[in-house]
Design a protein around this motif. Sequence first.
Motif, PDB file in Angstrom:
ATOM      1  N   ILE A 116      -2.724  -4.451 -10.026  1.00 12.54           N
ATOM      2  CA  ILE A 116      -1.819  -4.860  -8.952  1.00 12.54           C
ATOM      3  C   ILE A 116      -0.429  -5.106  -9.523  1.00 12.54           C
ATOM      4  O   ILE A 116       0.409  -5.746  -8.910  1.00 12.54           O
ATOM      5  CB  ILE A 116      -2.341  -6.125  -8.221  1.00 12.54           C
ATOM      6  N   THR A 118       2.731  -3.591 -10.024  1.00  6.10           N
ATOM      7  CA  THR A 118       3.656  -2.511  -9.639  1.00  6.10           C
ATOM      8  C   THR A 118       5.102  -2.914  -9.904  1.00  6.10           C
ATOM      9  O   THR A 118       6.025  -2.249  -9.446  1.00  6.10           O
ATOM     10  CB  THR A 118       3.475  -2.172  -8.145  1.00  6.10           C
ATOM     11  N   MET A 142      -1.680  -1.856  -3.822  1.00  3.28           N
ATOM     12  CA  MET A 142      -0.358  -2.315  -3.374  1.00  3.28           C
ATOM     13  C   MET A 142      -0.420  -3.533  -2.455  1.00  3.28           C
ATOM     14  O   MET A 142       0.599  -4.178  -2.219  1.00  3.28           O
ATOM     15  CB  MET A 142       0.361  -1.175  -2.636  1.00  3.28           C
ATOM     16  N   SER A 143      -1.594  -3.849  -1.920  1.00  2.50           N
ATOM     17  CA  SER A 143      -1.697  -4.965  -0.975  1.00  2.50           C
ATOM     18  C   SER A 143      -3.050  -5.636  -1.123  1.00  2.50           C
ATOM     19  O   SER A 143      -4.015  -5.024  -1.605  1.00  2.50           O
ATOM     20  CB  SER A 143      -1.532  -4.456   0.468  1.00  2.50           C
ATOM     21  N   PRO A 144      -3.164  -6.898  -0.666  1.00  2.00           N
ATOM     22  CA  PRO A 144      -4.462  -7.578  -0.714  1.00  2.00           C
ATOM     23  C   PRO A 144      -5.552  -6.840   0.060  1.00  2.00           C
ATOM     24  O   PRO A 144      -6.698  -6.769  -0.388  1.00  2.00           O
ATOM     25  CB  PRO A 144      -4.150  -8.941  -0.089  1.00  2.00           C
ATOM     26  N   ALA A 145      -5.186  -6.272   1.209  1.00  2.00           N
ATOM     27  CA  ALA A 145      -6.185  -5.546   2.006  1.00  2.00           C
ATOM     28  C   ALA A 145      -6.701  -4.332   1.238  1.00  2.00           C
ATOM     29  O   ALA A 145      -7.905  -4.020   1.264  1.00  2.00           O
ATOM     30  CB  ALA A 145      -5.570  -5.114   3.335  1.00  2.00           C
ATOM     31  N   GLU A 146      -5.809  -3.650   0.539  1.00  2.00           N
ATOM     32  CA  GLU A 146      -6.216  -2.488  -0.248  1.00  2.00           C
ATOM     33  C   GLU A 146      -7.116  -2.915  -1.415  1.00  2.00           C
ATOM     34  O   GLU A 146      -8.073  -2.220  -1.764  1.00  2.00           O
ATOM     35  CB  GLU A 146      -4.981  -1.769  -0.777  1.00  2.00           C
ATOM     36  N   SER A 164      -2.740  -7.764 -13.654  1.00  2.00           N
ATOM     37  CA  SER A 164      -1.688  -8.261 -12.764  1.00  2.00           C
ATOM     38  C   SER A 164      -0.372  -8.302 -13.512  1.00  2.00           C
ATOM     39  O   SER A 164      -0.326  -8.332 -14.738  1.00  2.00           O
ATOM     40  CB  SER A 164      -2.024  -9.665 -12.232  1.00  2.00           C
ATOM     41  N   GLU A 177       2.232 -14.971  -4.321  1.00  2.00           N
ATOM     42  CA  GLU A 177       1.869 -13.594  -3.980  1.00  2.00           C
ATOM     43  C   GLU A 177       0.602 -13.174  -4.732  1.00  2.00           C
ATOM     44  O   GLU A 177      -0.297 -12.557  -4.165  1.00  2.00           O
ATOM     45  CB  GLU A 177       3.024 -12.654  -4.332  1.00  2.00           C
ATOM     46  N   SER A 180      -2.449 -14.517  -3.126  1.00  2.00           N
ATOM     47  CA  SER A 180      -2.889 -13.811  -1.913  1.00  2.00           C
ATOM     48  C   SER A 180      -3.823 -12.649  -2.251  1.00  2.00           C
ATOM     49  O   SER A 180      -4.701 -12.296  -1.461  1.00  2.00           O
ATOM     50  CB  SER A 180      -1.680 -13.310  -1.117  1.00  2.00           C
ATOM     51  N   PHE A 181      -3.648 -12.050  -3.437  1.00  2.00           N
ATOM     52  CA  PHE A 181      -4.567 -11.009  -3.884  1.00  2.00           C
ATOM     53  C   PHE A 181      -5.893 -11.617  -4.331  1.00  2.00           C
ATOM     54  O   PHE A 181      -6.968 -11.189  -3.913  1.00  2.00           O
ATOM     55  CB  PHE A 181      -3.951 -10.230  -5.057  1.00  2.00           C
TER      56      PHE A 181
END
Length: 281
Positions: A116, A118, A142-146, A164, A177, A180-181
């Motif tokens: 994660i 990036t 790229m996102s928590p949902a992903e 990370s 942030e 959130s992941f």
Amino acid sequence: LRRMMMRQEAASAEEAFFLKWRQVLLDLDIGEGLADMLVEELRGRNDLLQSGREEAVPVLLTGRVARLLEPLYREVTPGRVMAFVGPTGVGKTTTLAKLAAQLTLFHMKRVALVTIDTYRIGAVEQLRTYAEIIGVPLDVVMSPAELEQVLRRHGNKDYVLIDSAGRPFWNAAQVAELQSFLDLVPEPRDVFLVLASNTKARDMARAAEEFARVRFNKLIFTKIDETETLGSILNIVHRWQMPVTYVTDGQNVPDDIDQVYPKKLAKLIFRGVDRHAGSGP
């Protein structure tokens, strides 16, 4: 009068002995509270002073610290998902690659890598190179949902290791942030706080305080070959009551990483104590 003077001289010599060893502990970067506690242990062993067996003191201190650490290791089991968090520049990605290589090549486990990170230029390519050499898949998230989707897809893997981006510990927004992941990572999981041993004790303590919000449960200390003293490790472990599972001492993958346990860690903390004490261990 002579007896009284002899008692005073003996008391002065005894106190000088304890003050000397308190300073030795401080010189090892062990915090004052812990140093005082360990010196109190010595006060109960007047036989060391009376017999002139000062060379036994490091052995005694090492044993005491090992016993102090033992309760933290009683129920240590590896999580299936391992996330690596910590400040910038501490060696998280290299440490992750070392563990991934060992799990895959030495223990024949099915491993997947996820990043994660990036933010850092070249970070993804660095990890992709490691993944190709080790022969494991890599997902860039790229996102928590992903991340949630990727973890479900790798449900058949023995271990999933998550890299990370390094966050400056004073940047609360970036740490939030990251949280959130990691809030979406299911149990059993490990969140390793990775800290560099050559960091100033104050910065190390502050980093641990700030990263506490991501609920780390284990510690890794890198670069133990780049500092003379490791007392700060004991300070962090004692403050957070969490085990150190690995230490690293170089850049070689998959080498230069060691699993530690109470006695081994205690010996590391007191390595080189003879240089500070002026007597052989």
